[in-house]
Scaffold this active site. Sequence first.
Site, mmCIF file in Angstrom:
data_model
loop_
_atom_site.group_PDB
_atom_site.id
_atom_site.type_symbol
_atom_site.label_atom_id
_atom_site.label_comp_id
_atom_site.label_asym_id
_atom_site.label_seq_id
_atom_site.Cartn_x
_atom_site.Cartn_y
_atom_site.Cartn_z
ATOM 1 N N ASP A 1 -7.709 -46.821 0.965
ATOM 2 C CA ASP A 1 -6.634 -47.070 1.917
ATOM 3 C C ASP A 1 -5.287 -46.546 1.416
ATOM 4 O OD1 ASP A 1 -8.491 -48.210 3.598
ATOM 5 O OD2 ASP A 1 -7.862 -50.281 3.215
ATOM 6 N N TYR B 1 -19.569 -37.179 -20.903
ATOM 7 C CA TYR B 1 -18.153 -36.854 -20.694
ATOM 8 C C TYR B 1 -17.552 -35.934 -21.748
ATOM 9 C CZ TYR B 1 -18.681 -40.695 -17.444
ATOM 10 O OH TYR B 1 -19.121 -41.493 -16.420
ATOM 11 N N HIS C 1 -14.674 -35.494 -10.646
ATOM 12 C CA HIS C 1 -15.579 -36.184 -11.577
ATOM 13 C C HIS C 1 -16.052 -35.171 -12.603
ATOM 14 C CE1 HIS C 1 -15.646 -39.743 -9.097
ATOM 15 N NE2 HIS C 1 -15.795 -38.946 -8.062
ATOM 16 N N ARG D 1 -23.746 -44.129 -8.223
ATOM 17 C CA ARG D 1 -22.681 -43.142 -8.446
ATOM 18 C C ARG D 1 -22.657 -42.063 -7.375
ATOM 19 N NH1 ARG D 1 -20.598 -44.136 -13.530
ATOM 20 N NH2 ARG D 1 -22.081 -45.018 -15.010
#
Length: 138
Positions: free
Chosen positions: A84, A22, A97, A108
């Site tokens: 939803d 990340y 992502h 993933r």
Amino acid sequence: MKLLILNGVNLNMTGRREKGVYGTRTLEEINAEIEAFCKARGAECEFFQSNLEGELCTKIQQTDADGIVLNAGAFTHYSYALRDAIASVDTPVVEVHMSNVHAREEFRRHSVISEVCRGSVVGFGKNSYILAAESFLL
């Protein structure tokens, strides 16, 4: 144009966890870069992060934004509540992502939210957010 940049579970730890995946920039630093990008194009940004699924659902349902850039984190893979909530509003959502989820662990590779999102941007690090924001600003 107003965009909601919505970050889910564990993204508050960006820059501190799994830096090889990340990166080292914190979420606050990434948000500042997104904000500068949007301002330069005449757009306004609102930022929200939560580790709580229901808070993310409520934010989606109550936003007045024209578009949502959503990094749901691990909720991507199993949160039908989040799916939803996205389906229940007219506001378009682009899934984001930072890592290439298709090149990582098997779990993933599946997103329960993709089918109710306008599109997905994966694998470009912090720039995934910029590319998603740009999709609204074209």
